[in-house]
Structure formats: C-alpha cells, structure tokens
Scaffold this motif. Structure first.
Motif, PDB file in Angstrom:
ATOM      1  N   GLY A  26      -4.945   5.195   5.439  1.00 19.81           N
ATOM      2  CA  GLY A  26      -4.031   4.148   5.867  1.00 19.81           C
ATOM      3  C   GLY A  26      -3.180   3.546   4.770  1.00 19.81           C
ATOM      4  O   GLY A  26      -2.428   2.636   5.020  1.00 19.81           O
ATOM      5  N   SER A  27      -3.260   4.054   3.556  1.00 20.99           N
ATOM      6  CA  SER A  27      -2.385   3.592   2.493  1.00 20.99           C
ATOM      7  C   SER A  27      -1.450   4.734   2.146  1.00 20.99           C
ATOM      8  O   SER A  27      -1.889   5.848   1.968  1.00 20.99           O
ATOM      9  N   ARG A  33       8.488   4.934  -6.302  1.00 18.94           N
ATOM     10  CA  ARG A  33       8.150   3.531  -6.577  1.00 18.94           C
ATOM     11  C   ARG A  33       6.668   3.466  -6.938  1.00 18.94           C
ATOM     12  O   ARG A  33       5.856   4.118  -6.312  1.00 18.94           O
ATOM     13  N   PRO A  34       6.312   2.647  -7.910  1.00 19.33           N
ATOM     14  CA  PRO A  34       4.906   2.572  -8.335  1.00 19.33           C
ATOM     15  C   PRO A  34       4.074   1.627  -7.471  1.00 19.33           C
ATOM     16  O   PRO A  34       3.344   0.783  -7.974  1.00 19.33           O
ATOM     17  N   ILE A  35       4.203   1.745  -6.146  1.00 19.68           N
ATOM     18  CA  ILE A  35       3.429   0.898  -5.239  1.00 19.68           C
ATOM     19  C   ILE A  35       2.873   1.728  -4.085  1.00 19.68           C
ATOM     20  O   ILE A  35       3.360   2.813  -3.805  1.00 19.68           O
ATOM     21  N   TYR A  36       1.850   1.195  -3.445  1.00 21.88           N
ATOM     22  CA  TYR A  36       1.296   1.774  -2.238  1.00 21.88           C
ATOM     23  C   TYR A  36       1.548   0.801  -1.092  1.00 21.88           C
ATOM     24  O   TYR A  36       1.370  -0.406  -1.240  1.00 21.88           O
ATOM     25  N   ALA A  37       1.962   1.324   0.049  1.00 20.88           N
ATOM     26  CA  ALA A  37       2.116   0.515   1.256  1.00 20.88           C
ATOM     27  C   ALA A  37       0.798   0.585   2.008  1.00 20.88           C
ATOM     28  O   ALA A  37       0.302   1.671   2.303  1.00 20.88           O
ATOM     29  N   LEU A  38       0.227  -0.566   2.309  1.00 24.41           N
ATOM     30  CA  LEU A  38      -1.074  -0.614   2.954  1.00 24.41           C
ATOM     31  C   LEU A  38      -0.935  -0.517   4.460  1.00 24.41           C
ATOM     32  O   LEU A  38      -0.050  -1.117   5.053  1.00 24.41           O
ATOM     33  N   PHE A  76      -8.115  -8.017  -2.444  1.00 31.00           N
ATOM     34  CA  PHE A  76      -8.280  -7.139  -3.597  1.00 31.00           C
ATOM     35  C   PHE A  76      -9.144  -7.883  -4.593  1.00 31.00           C
ATOM     36  O   PHE A  76      -8.745  -8.940  -5.089  1.00 31.00           O
ATOM     37  N   ASN A  77     -10.349  -7.375  -4.819  1.00 28.65           N
ATOM     38  CA  ASN A  77     -11.335  -8.051  -5.677  1.00 28.65           C
ATOM     39  C   ASN A  77     -11.556  -9.498  -5.237  1.00 28.65           C
ATOM     40  O   ASN A  77     -11.669 -10.401  -6.064  1.00 28.65           O
ATOM     41  N   PRO A  84       1.913  -6.463   2.110  1.00 29.04           N
ATOM     42  CA  PRO A  84       1.241  -5.211   2.472  1.00 29.04           C
ATOM     43  C   PRO A  84       1.457  -4.105   1.435  1.00 29.04           C
ATOM     44  O   PRO A  84       1.518  -2.933   1.768  1.00 29.04           O
ATOM     45  N   PHE A  85       1.574  -4.488   0.175  1.00 28.32           N
ATOM     46  CA  PHE A  85       1.795  -3.530  -0.908  1.00 28.32           C
ATOM     47  C   PHE A  85       0.843  -3.833  -2.055  1.00 28.32           C
ATOM     48  O   PHE A  85       0.439  -4.976  -2.259  1.00 28.32           O
ATOM     49  N   ILE A  86       0.552  -2.790  -2.836  1.00 25.79           N
ATOM     50  CA  ILE A  86      -0.252  -2.977  -4.048  1.00 25.79           C
ATOM     51  C   ILE A  86       0.322  -2.058  -5.128  1.00 25.79           C
ATOM     52  O   ILE A  86       0.713  -0.924  -4.848  1.00 25.79           O
ATOM     53  N   GLU A  87       0.406  -2.569  -6.342  1.00 23.45           N
ATOM     54  CA  GLU A  87       0.966  -1.814  -7.453  1.00 23.45           C
ATOM     55  C   GLU A  87       0.037  -0.670  -7.829  1.00 23.45           C
ATOM     56  O   GLU A  87      -1.186  -0.807  -7.803  1.00 23.45           O
ATOM     57  N   HIS A  88       0.625   0.438  -8.245  1.00 21.12           N
ATOM     58  CA  HIS A  88      -0.109   1.665  -8.556  1.00 21.12           C
ATOM     59  C   HIS A  88      -1.254   1.456  -9.549  1.00 21.12           C
ATOM     60  O   HIS A  88      -2.352   1.949  -9.345  1.00 21.12           O
TER      61      HIS A  88
END
Length: 114
Positions: A26-27, A33-38, A76-77, A84-88
């Motif tokens: 699901g990610s 781009r250095p991000i993941y879409a969740l 996250f932690n 809805p994004f997180i950096e690589h």
C-alpha cells in the motif's frame, strides 16, 4: 536504486523492484521524487530488513477485521503523520510505521488532532 522486494512479509537487502511498482503493502514509490505515497496495508505486520541491521516494521492494526479498509491514522515511531507521504530516508533508518484501520472512512485522517 535498491527499493527491495517482498517475499511473504520480509524484504531482503539486495533484492530490487522497479521504480514504477508498489513498494510495500500500500505504499507507492513516486518516481523522480524521494518520497513514498502511503496507501493502506494488507497485512497486520510486515518487516523489511535494511543494511546495518536496520528494520522497518509496518503494522496494520485491525486490518484483518472484516471491512476495515479505511485508514484512521498513521504514525511513524509513535508520531502521528499529518500527510500521506514519507521521505525516502526516514524508513531506511529503521522504524515502525503504524496504520490504524477501521470500517468507516475518516475524512480527517491527516489532520492535526483537536
């Protein structure tokens, strides 16, 4: 770039997946781009092994509950995510990414708590 592939619920360093494919349950990778879409997880728990013994744990709380397809919150932690994004680089350090799931949509899933 090495994004990892999954077998059962573990990703092993050195195995790769193409940039246009989904990352983990699901990610999705955003090419260029250095991000993941969740998105939403499909399993209660997935562990990804990275270099230097680092592990990313992806938890899908209540994902096995019938009809629980809607994300209620993501942390996250232990810190709630407000996008809805997180950096690589963040997951590669080792962490826990937790999705709380339920049967009804939460239109404020990425809004700050009141």
């Amino acid at each position: 770039m090495d994004y990892g592939t999954w077998t059962d619920s573990t990703v092993h360093p050195g195995q790769t997946q193409s940039e246009g494919e989904h990352w983990v349950h699901g990610s999705a990778i955003q090419p260029g781009r250095p991000i993941y879409a969740l998105g939403a997880p499909r399993f209660r728990r997935t562990e990804l092994a990275f270099e230097k013994g680092r592990t990313l744990i992806v938890e899908g709380a209540d994902v096995d509950k019938p009809g629980a397809i809607y994300v209620q919150s993501v942390s996250f932690n232990g810190d709630r995510l407000l996008t809805p994004f997180i950096e690589h680089g963040r997951p590669l350090q080792g962490a826990t990414l937790r999705f709380d799931m339920d049967t009804t949509p939460n239109p404020q899933v990425y809004q700050p708590p009141p």
